[in-house]
Write a protein that holds these residues in place. Structure first.
Motif, PDB file in Angstrom:
ATOM      1  N   ARG A 135       0.854  -1.292  -0.034  1.00 31.09           N
ATOM      2  CA  ARG A 135      -0.057   0.022  -0.058  1.00 31.09           C
ATOM      3  C   ARG A 135       0.775   1.427   0.027  1.00 31.09           C
ATOM      4  O   ARG A 135       1.959   1.275   0.582  1.00 31.09           O
ATOM      5  N   GLU A 136       0.425   2.176  -0.523  1.00 27.94           N
ATOM      6  CA  GLU A 136       1.008   3.565  -0.596  1.00 27.94           C
ATOM      7  C   GLU A 136       0.769   4.658   0.236  1.00 27.94           C
ATOM      8  O   GLU A 136       0.924   5.793   0.132  1.00 27.94           O
ATOM      9  N   TRP A 148       6.662   0.456  -7.131  1.00 31.79           N
ATOM     10  CA  TRP A 148       5.678   0.933  -5.808  1.00 31.79           C
ATOM     11  C   TRP A 148       6.564   2.192  -5.424  1.00 31.79           C
ATOM     12  O   TRP A 148       7.685   2.270  -5.379  1.00 31.79           O
ATOM     13  N   ASP A 149       5.809   2.940  -4.715  1.00 27.53           N
ATOM     14  CA  ASP A 149       6.254   4.192  -4.105  1.00 27.53           C
ATOM     15  C   ASP A 149       6.157   4.470  -2.742  1.00 27.53           C
ATOM     16  O   ASP A 149       4.780   4.389  -2.489  1.00 27.53           O
ATOM     17  N   PRO A 150       6.897   4.432  -1.845  1.00 22.73           N
ATOM     18  CA  PRO A 150       6.608   4.658  -0.425  1.00 22.73           C
ATOM     19  C   PRO A 150       6.022   6.081  -0.109  1.00 22.73           C
ATOM     20  O   PRO A 150       5.456   6.096   1.106  1.00 22.73           O
ATOM     21  N   GLY A 151       6.240   7.013  -0.982  1.00 22.25           N
ATOM     22  CA  GLY A 151       5.939   8.160  -0.453  1.00 22.25           C
ATOM     23  C   GLY A 151       6.424   8.778   0.595  1.00 22.25           C
ATOM     24  O   GLY A 151       7.766   8.551   0.799  1.00 22.25           O
ATOM     25  N   ALA A 152       5.711   9.240   1.725  1.00 21.18           N
ATOM     26  CA  ALA A 152       6.271   9.772   2.793  1.00 21.18           C
ATOM     27  C   ALA A 152       6.554   8.647   3.835  1.00 21.18           C
ATOM     28  O   ALA A 152       6.806   9.275   5.033  1.00 21.18           O
ATOM     29  N   ALA A 153       6.098   7.470   3.519  1.00 21.70           N
ATOM     30  CA  ALA A 153       5.993   6.558   4.924  1.00 21.70           C
ATOM     31  C   ALA A 153       7.463   6.341   5.609  1.00 21.70           C
ATOM     32  O   ALA A 153       8.496   6.498   4.606  1.00 21.70           O
ATOM     33  N   THR A 154       7.938   5.931   6.443  1.00 26.10           N
ATOM     34  CA  THR A 154       8.924   5.341   7.043  1.00 26.10           C
ATOM     35  C   THR A 154       9.126   3.829   6.654  1.00 26.10           C
ATOM     36  O   THR A 154       8.015   3.213   6.896  1.00 26.10           O
TER      37      THR A 154
END
Length: 250
Positions: free
Chosen positions: A49-50, A71-77
């Motif tokens: 999930r993103e 997949w792009d983690p975005g701002a996730a840790t």
């Protein structure tokens, strides 16, 4: 004076560069590898999930599948369960924010327990992941979602090493996950030699990459001789060969 025979060491890593690297390492240690892959990867075509606050990857395979899917983690840790997973993330171009001191599900729960309450945590892994991770994070107050990136199955024809073990012809075996233990013993059971295999491995040096793998092996009746302090394959192989060599003779 004749040289002593080389140690015959069974290794069960997936049939890709990991088994090739394992064979090369064991040969460099002066052993005769018995490559018998007990794991094959079946991708599910799902991606992490993103929209999560934390994303946890638990294997090099999972990282590669996620990266291949864009997949792009975005701002996730972004969290890796250990150094091999962290290295794979970095190679794929991802930043790694968290790697626990203890490379295990329990170690990751301990590292994150004080900061994930109320956070969305995505766990992306195989279909055989430990409940220790998801349940531990839920107990810490996180909203946990799990995505199965791939299934781990036993390859057709796996089990040559079980026949050697049953005949007392293995000097050592390297188990790198609970599932390799289970698949190895399933292959022995299908051949009708499980009891002989267990007896044969009592005379060999058995290595397990970490405590969960050791627990699975011992619960199944195997005696585990070596569990390295660091849960990586090279450390396991070196420790097992070193442990087996002094007792190995013609």
């Amino acid at each position: 004076m004749r040289e002593s025979p080389r140690l015959r060491v069974a290794v069960f890593r997936p049939d890709d560069e990991r088994i090739a690297d394992a064979v090369e390492l064991l040969e460099s240690l002066g052993a005769d590898p018995v490559p018998d892959p007990m794991l094959a990867v079946e991708p599910t075509d799902y991606t992490p999930r993103e929209d999560a606050d934390y994303v946890i990857l638990t294997s090099k395979t999972g990282v590669e599948l996620a990266a291949d899917a864009g997949w792009d983690p975005g701002a996730a840790t972004v969290c890796a369960i250990g150094s091999a997973t962290a290295d794979a993330l970095k190679e794929a171009g991802y930043d790694v924010d968290v790697v626990p001191e203890e490379y295990s599900s329990a170690g990751l729960v301990e590292r994150l327990a004080d900061e994930v309450a109320g956070s969305r945590v995505e766990v992306a892994r195989s279909d055989h992941g430990s409940a220790v991770l998801t349940e531990g994070l839920e107990d810490a107050g996180a909203y946990v979602h799990e995505t199965i990136l791939y299934r781990l199955v036993r390859p057709a024809g796996a089990g040559e090493s079980t026949e050697l073990a049953a005949e007392g012809k293995l000097d050592a075996a390297l188990f790198t996950s609970s599932l390799t233990v289970q698949h190895f013993l399933d292959a022995a059971t299908e051949r009708g030699i499980r009891e002989a295999v267990v007896d044969g491995l009592h005379e060999a040096t058995v290595g397990a990459i970490g405590d969960p793998t050791r627990d699975t092996a011992e619960h199944a009746g195997l005696s585990v001789d070596v569990v390295p302090e660091t849960a990586d394959f090279e450390t396991l192989a070196c420790a097992v060969v070193e442990d087996a060599a002094p007792t190995h003779h013609e």
